[in-house]
Design an enzyme around this catalytic site. Structure first.
Site, PDB file in Angstrom:
ATOM      1  N   GLN A  75     -71.217  38.098  69.494  1.00 43.46           N
ATOM      2  CA  GLN A  75     -72.129  37.068  68.987  1.00 43.46           C
ATOM      3  C   GLN A  75     -73.493  37.690  68.703  1.00 43.46           C
ATOM      4  O   GLN A  75     -74.362  37.052  68.138  1.00 43.46           O
ATOM      5  CB  GLN A  75     -72.260  35.947  70.021  1.00 43.46           C
ATOM      6  CG  GLN A  75     -70.941  35.260  70.339  1.00 43.46           C
ATOM      7  CD  GLN A  75     -71.047  34.358  71.562  1.00 43.46           C
ATOM      8  OE1 GLN A  75     -71.460  33.213  71.461  1.00 43.46           O
ATOM      9  NE2 GLN A  75     -70.722  34.891  72.725  1.00 43.46           N
ATOM     10  N   CYS A 117     -90.324  39.181  49.071  1.00 40.55           N
ATOM     11  CA  CYS A 117     -89.377  40.147  48.509  1.00 40.55           C
ATOM     12  C   CYS A 117     -90.165  41.208  47.756  1.00 40.55           C
ATOM     13  O   CYS A 117     -91.042  40.893  46.954  1.00 40.55           O
ATOM     14  CB  CYS A 117     -88.410  39.446  47.570  1.00 40.55           C
ATOM     15  SG  CYS A 117     -87.315  40.599  46.739  1.00 40.55           S
ATOM     16  N   HIS A 147     -71.828  36.553  64.202  1.00 40.69           N
ATOM     17  CA  HIS A 147     -73.091  35.922  63.771  1.00 40.69           C
ATOM     18  C   HIS A 147     -73.870  36.823  62.826  1.00 40.69           C
ATOM     19  O   HIS A 147     -75.097  36.680  62.680  1.00 40.69           O
ATOM     20  CB  HIS A 147     -73.931  35.543  64.999  1.00 40.69           C
ATOM     21  CG  HIS A 147     -73.293  34.493  65.837  1.00 40.69           C
ATOM     22  ND1 HIS A 147     -73.620  34.277  67.154  1.00 40.69           N
ATOM     23  CD2 HIS A 147     -72.327  33.585  65.563  1.00 40.69           C
ATOM     24  CE1 HIS A 147     -72.891  33.281  67.645  1.00 40.69           C
ATOM     25  NE2 HIS A 147     -72.097  32.851  66.702  1.00 40.69           N
TER      26      HIS A 147
HETATM   27  N1  APR Z   1     -75.223  41.099  82.488  1.00 41.34           N
HETATM   28  C1  APR Z   1     -74.309  40.083  82.358  1.00 41.34           C
HETATM   29  N2  APR Z   1     -74.659  38.809  82.002  1.00 41.34           N
HETATM   30  C2  APR Z   1     -75.969  38.577  81.800  1.00 41.34           C
HETATM   31  C3  APR Z   1     -76.971  39.565  81.961  1.00 41.34           C
HETATM   32  C4  APR Z   1     -76.539  40.879  82.315  1.00 41.34           C
HETATM   33  N3  APR Z   1     -77.404  41.887  82.463  1.00 41.34           N
HETATM   34  N4  APR Z   1     -78.193  39.003  81.699  1.00 41.34           N
HETATM   35  C5  APR Z   1     -77.944  37.695  81.389  1.00 41.34           C
HETATM   36  N5  APR Z   1     -76.615  37.444  81.450  1.00 41.34           N
HETATM   37  C6  APR Z   1     -75.899  36.204  81.137  1.00 41.34           C
HETATM   38  C7  APR Z   1     -76.700  34.937  81.403  1.00 41.34           C
HETATM   39  O1  APR Z   1     -76.441  34.486  82.713  1.00 41.34           O
HETATM   40  C8  APR Z   1     -76.140  33.970  80.356  1.00 41.34           C
HETATM   41  O2  APR Z   1     -75.079  33.187  80.898  1.00 41.34           O
HETATM   42  O3  APR Z   1     -75.654  36.222  79.758  1.00 41.34           O
HETATM   43  C9  APR Z   1     -75.551  34.883  79.266  1.00 41.34           C
HETATM   44  C10 APR Z   1     -76.278  34.828  77.939  1.00 41.34           C
HETATM   45  O4  APR Z   1     -76.099  33.552  77.416  1.00 41.34           O
HETATM   46  P1  APR Z   1     -76.934  33.087  76.117  1.00 41.34           P
HETATM   47  O5  APR Z   1     -78.334  33.476  76.275  1.00 41.34           O
HETATM   48  O6  APR Z   1     -76.584  31.660  75.918  1.00 41.34           O
HETATM   49  O7  APR Z   1     -76.331  34.007  74.971  1.00 41.34           O
HETATM   50  P2  APR Z   1     -75.013  33.839  74.114  1.00 41.34           P
HETATM   51  O8  APR Z   1     -73.900  33.263  74.930  1.00 41.34           O
HETATM   52  O9  APR Z   1     -74.763  35.114  73.457  1.00 41.34           O
HETATM   53  O10 APR Z   1     -75.465  32.758  73.015  1.00 41.34           O
HETATM   54  C11 APR Z   1     -74.581  32.429  72.001  1.00 41.34           C
HETATM   55  O11 APR Z   1     -76.258  31.185  70.837  1.00 41.34           O
HETATM   56  O12 APR Z   1     -78.468  31.085  70.392  1.00 41.34           O
HETATM   57  C12 APR Z   1     -77.256  31.337  69.836  1.00 41.34           C
HETATM   58  O13 APR Z   1     -76.707  32.694  67.996  1.00 41.34           O
HETATM   59  C13 APR Z   1     -77.178  32.755  69.302  1.00 41.34           C
HETATM   60  O14 APR Z   1     -75.344  34.327  69.503  1.00 41.34           O
HETATM   61  C14 APR Z   1     -76.132  33.402  70.201  1.00 41.34           C
HETATM   62  C15 APR Z   1     -75.323  32.225  70.685  1.00 41.34           C
END
Ligand code: APR
Length: 251
Positions: free
Chosen positions: A99, A149, A117
């Site tokens: 993602q 641009c 994404h």
């Molecule tokens: N190692 C493992 N997990 C981690 C770490 C780490 N060092 N640091 C944070 N996390 C976990 C957090 O606990 C959280 O549950 O990673 C997760 C990140 O979740 P999000 O911030 O929601 O990211 P993601 O799941 O990739 O979001 C999905 O949402 O905002 C949109 O397009 C954006 O691709 C993104 C999508």
């Protein structure tokens, strides 16, 4: 121990798939979106990262990107990214479905990477189609907001990422779903699993009876569906997991 159980599953896998989220890049210095210190705890995602808002006012996106950009552009892969590249090389992992738009899986040497994404490394003018590197545009943000641009002067320079309200690259979705259907292990790393259709990927595998492993700092809505859940830092857990899974006599 969970990491040993997860390693045994991976050791026997030949078509494992890893779904990664912002958490795998957190140790590379890129803030996540949700959870403590996440980007969306500071900004409303619809106001700063939706296609509707972008087409009305690209500055809403670029003023946040001006702040977040340097950390993303300076980021380097961490041991978590390298561990997944190693599992692909050793023939256990078929692909990484991510993602993330930071490009760090490629930098770590992963070959088959599905960017659900899109990629944040390129920017495209919606008027004339000209593409340029995000790095070049980032430099202009100091004196041009929103950035223009360099060919047609247009003010709709959009990163080649999927903004909220935009559809995902159809090819990437189809590839990811096929990989999930054929997977013999599904490994989720660093994702809150609340954004769809990306979160459908592990569900497809679970419905096929494929074992699910979750490595995440916090609990997720899918923990109860998983064979193994490891709450920890990806950059610490994944290298150990890859080491144990590729130890001779464990295949
Ligand atoms: N190692 C493992 N997990 C981690 C770490 C780490 N060092 N640091 C944070 N996390 C976990 C957090 O606990 C959280 O549950 O990673 C997760 C990140 O979740 P999000 O911030 O929601 O990211 P993601 O799941 O990739 O979001 C999905 O949402 O905002 C949109 O397009 C954006 O691709 C993104 C999508």
């Amino acid at each position: 121990m969970s990491v040993h159980r997860a390693a045994r599953l991976l050791a026997g896998a030949h078509r494992a798939v890893a779904l990664t989220g912002a958490g795998i890049s957190a140790e590379s210095g890129i803030p996540t979106f949700r959870g403590a210190g996440g980007l969306w705890t500071h900004y409303d995602p619809i106001k700063v990262a939706s296609i509707d808002t972008f087409m009305k006012d690209p500055q809403a996106y670029w003023s946040v990107a001006r702040e977040r950009g340097p950390a993303v552009l300076a980021a380097e892969p961490n041991p978590g990214h390298y561990a997944l590249a190693g599992l692909e090389q050793s023939g256990h992992l078929a692909a990484v479905v991510t993602q993330n738009t930071d490009g760090l899986h490629h930098d770590a040497g992963s070959i088959r990477v599905i960017e659900l994404h899109g990629s944040g490394r390129t920017v495209q003018c919606l008027d004339c189609g000209t593409k340029e590197s995000r790095r070049d545009v980032q430099q202009r943000l100091e004196f041009q907001m929103p950035p223009r641009c360099r060919i047609c002067g247009g003010r709709f320079l959009k990163p080649t990422v999927v903004l909220f309200g935009e559809s995902m690259p159809p090819g990437a979705v189809a590839d990811a779903m096929q990989l999930a259907e054929e997977a013999d292990v599904m490994l989720v790393v660093g994702s809150s699993l609340v954004v769809y259709p990306a979160a459908d990927i592990p569900l497809i595998a679970v419905r096929m009876g494929t074992p699910l492993i979750i490595v995440n700092a916090e609990s997720t809505p899918f923990d109860s569906l998983a064979e193994v859940v490891i709450h920890g830092q990806a950059g610490e857990v994944l290298p150990e997991l890859a080491y144990l899974a590729t130890m001779p006599g464990d295949g």
